[in-house]
Design a protein around this motif. Sequence first.
Motif, PDB file in Angstrom:
ATOM      1  N   VAL A 236       0.775  -1.193  -0.027  1.00 53.02           N
ATOM      2  CA  VAL A 236       0.122  -0.062  -0.008  1.00 53.02           C
ATOM      3  C   VAL A 236       0.845   1.290  -0.066  1.00 53.02           C
ATOM      4  CG1 VAL A 236      -1.565   1.467   1.418  1.00 53.02           C
ATOM      5  CG2 VAL A 236      -1.878  -1.111   1.125  1.00 53.02           C
ATOM      6  N   ILE A 237       1.711   1.301   0.786  1.00 53.02           N
ATOM      7  CA  ILE A 237       2.767   2.745   0.979  1.00 53.02           C
ATOM      8  C   ILE A 237       3.306   2.612  -0.380  1.00 53.02           C
ATOM      9  CG2 ILE A 237       4.860   3.356   1.869  1.00 53.02           C
ATOM     10  CD1 ILE A 237       2.650   3.433   4.103  1.00 53.02           C
ATOM     11  N   HIS A 238       3.939   1.605  -1.062  1.00 44.68           N
ATOM     12  CA  HIS A 238       4.687   1.756  -2.266  1.00 44.68           C
ATOM     13  C   HIS A 238       3.791   2.195  -3.496  1.00 44.68           C
ATOM     14  CE1 HIS A 238       7.633   0.772  -5.297  1.00 44.68           C
ATOM     15  NE2 HIS A 238       6.711   0.120  -6.052  1.00 44.68           N
TER      16      HIS A 238
ATOM     17  N   ARG B  27       3.189   5.711  -2.713  1.00 45.80           N
ATOM     18  CA  ARG B  27       4.556   6.766  -3.035  1.00 45.80           C
ATOM     19  C   ARG B  27       4.771   6.948  -4.451  1.00 45.80           C
ATOM     20  NH1 ARG B  27       8.029   4.169   1.438  1.00 45.80           N
ATOM     21  NH2 ARG B  27       7.982   5.411   3.074  1.00 45.80           N
ATOM     22  N   VAL B  28       4.313   6.048  -5.187  1.00 47.58           N
ATOM     23  CA  VAL B  28       4.643   6.001  -6.801  1.00 47.58           C
ATOM     24  C   VAL B  28       3.441   6.910  -7.337  1.00 47.58           C
ATOM     25  CG1 VAL B  28       4.749   4.625  -8.736  1.00 47.58           C
ATOM     26  CG2 VAL B  28       5.975   3.728  -7.011  1.00 47.58           C
ATOM     27  N   TYR B  29       2.354   6.656  -6.823  1.00 42.54           N
ATOM     28  CA  TYR B  29       1.223   7.230  -7.366  1.00 42.54           C
ATOM     29  C   TYR B  29       1.330   8.752  -7.086  1.00 42.54           C
ATOM     30  CZ  TYR B  29      -3.790   8.505  -8.220  1.00 42.54           C
ATOM     31  OH  TYR B  29      -4.936   9.003  -8.547  1.00 42.54           O
ATOM     32  N   LYS B  30       1.857   9.172  -5.969  1.00 42.65           N
ATOM     33  CA  LYS B  30       2.088  10.752  -5.584  1.00 42.65           C
ATOM     34  C   LYS B  30       2.888  11.161  -6.513  1.00 42.65           C
ATOM     35  CE  LYS B  30       3.107  13.382  -1.752  1.00 42.65           C
ATOM     36  NZ  LYS B  30       3.526  13.640  -0.124  1.00 42.65           N
ATOM     37  N   GLU B  31       4.066  10.369  -6.893  1.00 48.47           N
ATOM     38  CA  GLU B  31       5.078  10.882  -7.865  1.00 48.47           C
ATOM     39  C   GLU B  31       4.613  11.208  -9.113  1.00 48.47           C
ATOM     40  OE1 GLU B  31       8.632   8.428  -6.997  1.00 48.47           O
ATOM     41  OE2 GLU B  31       9.100   8.771  -9.161  1.00 48.47           O
TER      42      GLU B  31
ATOM     43  N   ILE C 148      -1.202  12.654   1.212  1.00 48.86           N
ATOM     44  CA  ILE C 148      -2.310  11.964   0.653  1.00 48.86           C
ATOM     45  C   ILE C 148      -2.709  10.818   1.581  1.00 48.86           C
ATOM     46  CG2 ILE C 148      -2.212  12.739  -1.905  1.00 48.86           C
ATOM     47  CD1 ILE C 148      -1.266   9.993  -2.551  1.00 48.86           C
ATOM     48  N   GLY C 149      -3.932  10.440   1.741  1.00 49.46           N
ATOM     49  CA  GLY C 149      -4.141   9.602   2.791  1.00 49.46           C
ATOM     50  C   GLY C 149      -4.771   8.143   2.072  1.00 49.46           C
TER      51      GLY C 149
ATOM     52  N   SER D  76     -15.995  12.759   6.815  1.00 49.92           N
ATOM     53  CA  SER D  76     -14.932  13.397   7.408  1.00 49.92           C
ATOM     54  C   SER D  76     -14.337  12.722   8.885  1.00 49.92           C
ATOM     55  CB  SER D  76     -15.566  14.791   7.988  1.00 49.92           C
ATOM     56  OG  SER D  76     -16.575  14.227   8.936  1.00 49.92           O
ATOM     57  N   LEU D  77     -14.812  11.567   9.103  1.00 49.54           N
ATOM     58  CA  LEU D  77     -14.612  11.004  10.356  1.00 49.54           C
ATOM     59  C   LEU D  77     -13.762   9.736   9.938  1.00 49.54           C
ATOM     60  CD1 LEU D  77     -17.785  11.342  12.536  1.00 49.54           C
ATOM     61  CD2 LEU D  77     -15.458  12.552  12.830  1.00 49.54           C
ATOM     62  N   THR D  78     -13.680   9.375   8.752  1.00 48.49           N
ATOM     63  CA  THR D  78     -13.085   8.096   8.434  1.00 48.49           C
ATOM     64  C   THR D  78     -11.399   8.164   8.842  1.00 48.49           C
ATOM     65  OG1 THR D  78     -14.444   7.954   6.469  1.00 48.49           O
ATOM     66  CG2 THR D  78     -12.359   6.570   6.331  1.00 48.49           C
ATOM     67  N   LYS D  79     -11.251   7.071   9.435  1.00 47.19           N
ATOM     68  CA  LYS D  79      -9.739   6.932   9.747  1.00 47.19           C
ATOM     69  C   LYS D  79      -8.863   6.691   8.653  1.00 47.19           C
ATOM     70  CE  LYS D  79      -8.450   2.887  11.418  1.00 47.19           C
ATOM     71  NZ  LYS D  79      -8.337   1.613  11.892  1.00 47.19           N
ATOM     72  N   THR D  80      -7.773   7.503   8.682  1.00 49.54           N
ATOM     73  CA  THR D  80      -6.616   7.343   7.686  1.00 49.54           C
ATOM     74  C   THR D  80      -5.727   6.325   8.153  1.00 49.54           C
ATOM     75  OG1 THR D  80      -6.911   9.456   7.087  1.00 49.54           O
ATOM     76  CG2 THR D  80      -5.134   8.492   6.387  1.00 49.54           C
ATOM     77  N   LYS D  81      -5.470   5.415   7.368  1.00 50.75           N
ATOM     78  CA  LYS D  81      -4.513   4.309   7.880  1.00 50.75           C
ATOM     79  C   LYS D  81      -3.213   4.391   7.385  1.00 50.75           C
ATOM     80  CE  LYS D  81      -5.030  -0.695   7.588  1.00 50.75           C
ATOM     81  NZ  LYS D  81      -5.406  -1.045   8.883  1.00 50.75           N
ATOM     82  N   PHE D  82      -2.911   5.057   6.420  1.00 53.19           N
ATOM     83  CA  PHE D  82      -1.516   5.497   5.928  1.00 53.19           C
ATOM     84  C   PHE D  82      -1.388   6.724   5.301  1.00 53.19           C
ATOM     85  CE2 PHE D  82      -2.287   0.749   4.932  1.00 53.19           C
ATOM     86  CZ  PHE D  82      -1.350   0.275   5.933  1.00 53.19           C
ATOM     87  N   VAL D  83      -0.476   7.588   5.514  1.00 52.44           N
ATOM     88  CA  VAL D  83      -0.339   8.817   4.732  1.00 52.44           C
ATOM     89  C   VAL D  83       1.150   8.814   3.962  1.00 52.44           C
ATOM     90  CG1 VAL D  83       0.104  11.171   5.228  1.00 52.44           C
ATOM     91  CG2 VAL D  83      -1.496   9.933   6.387  1.00 52.44           C
ATOM     92  N   VAL D  84       1.288   9.427   2.895  1.00 50.84           N
ATOM     93  CA  VAL D  84       2.444   9.429   2.297  1.00 50.84           C
ATOM     94  C   VAL D  84       2.653  10.950   1.784  1.00 50.84           C
ATOM     95  CG1 VAL D  84       2.843   7.132   1.513  1.00 50.84           C
ATOM     96  CG2 VAL D  84       1.590   8.570  -0.103  1.00 50.84           C
TER      97      VAL D  84
END
Lengths: 20, 192
Positions: free
Chosen positions: B151-153, B156-160, B170-171, B184-192
């Motif tokens: 998910v993190i990879h 990161r690639v998407y953001k790039e 982005i979350g 608005s209350l949805t928990k964000t699991k990862f951020v890059v």
Amino acid sequence: EKKRYDREFLLGFQFIFASM
Amino acid sequence: QELLVAESLGKHPLQNRWALWFFKNDKSKMWQENLRLITKFSTVEDFWALYSHIQPASKLSSGCDYSLFKDGIEPMWEDSQNKRGGRWLITLAKQQRHTELDRFWLETLMCLVGEMFDDYSDEVCGAVINIRAKGDKIAIWTREAENREGVIHIGRVYKEHLGLSQKVAIGYQAHADTATKSSSLTKTKFVV
């Protein structure tokens, strides 16, 4: 082998239809 | 067989067959009725033929969506391949509809059809763009929210590829969380 294409390669085909 | 046909025509086959869906919000109909399969494609050339043929996302009316998913996966949380997954969500300000939206969506489509997430491309299920008056959204859906490395990879690639600055975060939200909370209350699991 997975078929992968990079951004430049894909964009190279974007306007192929206009020229056809 | 499709592969052979594509190659014999000199077309460039894609790793996956993709299905483009269109959703138009018609309140008088059931949700499923509003969701239509436009077409499927599995070559670079057919991708561009379709892309150049359909309405640009920025021209769709509010309440409409495009979804591009791997053949066999339906663009909804309930699909067995989406259920445990989540999405990297890009939220756009209203004025970005005329500046970035179409470009971001095309970059998203190219990431998918080009399998640009290296060893983690199999984690990708598809992508959705929502055209909404209060701000448009684009997301890439992956199949397993617990697969942190993948998910993190992908994030990161998407953001790039979107060319987002380091200052912009982005979350990633799990569908299970999105489905149960107001956005608005949805928990964000990862951020890059």
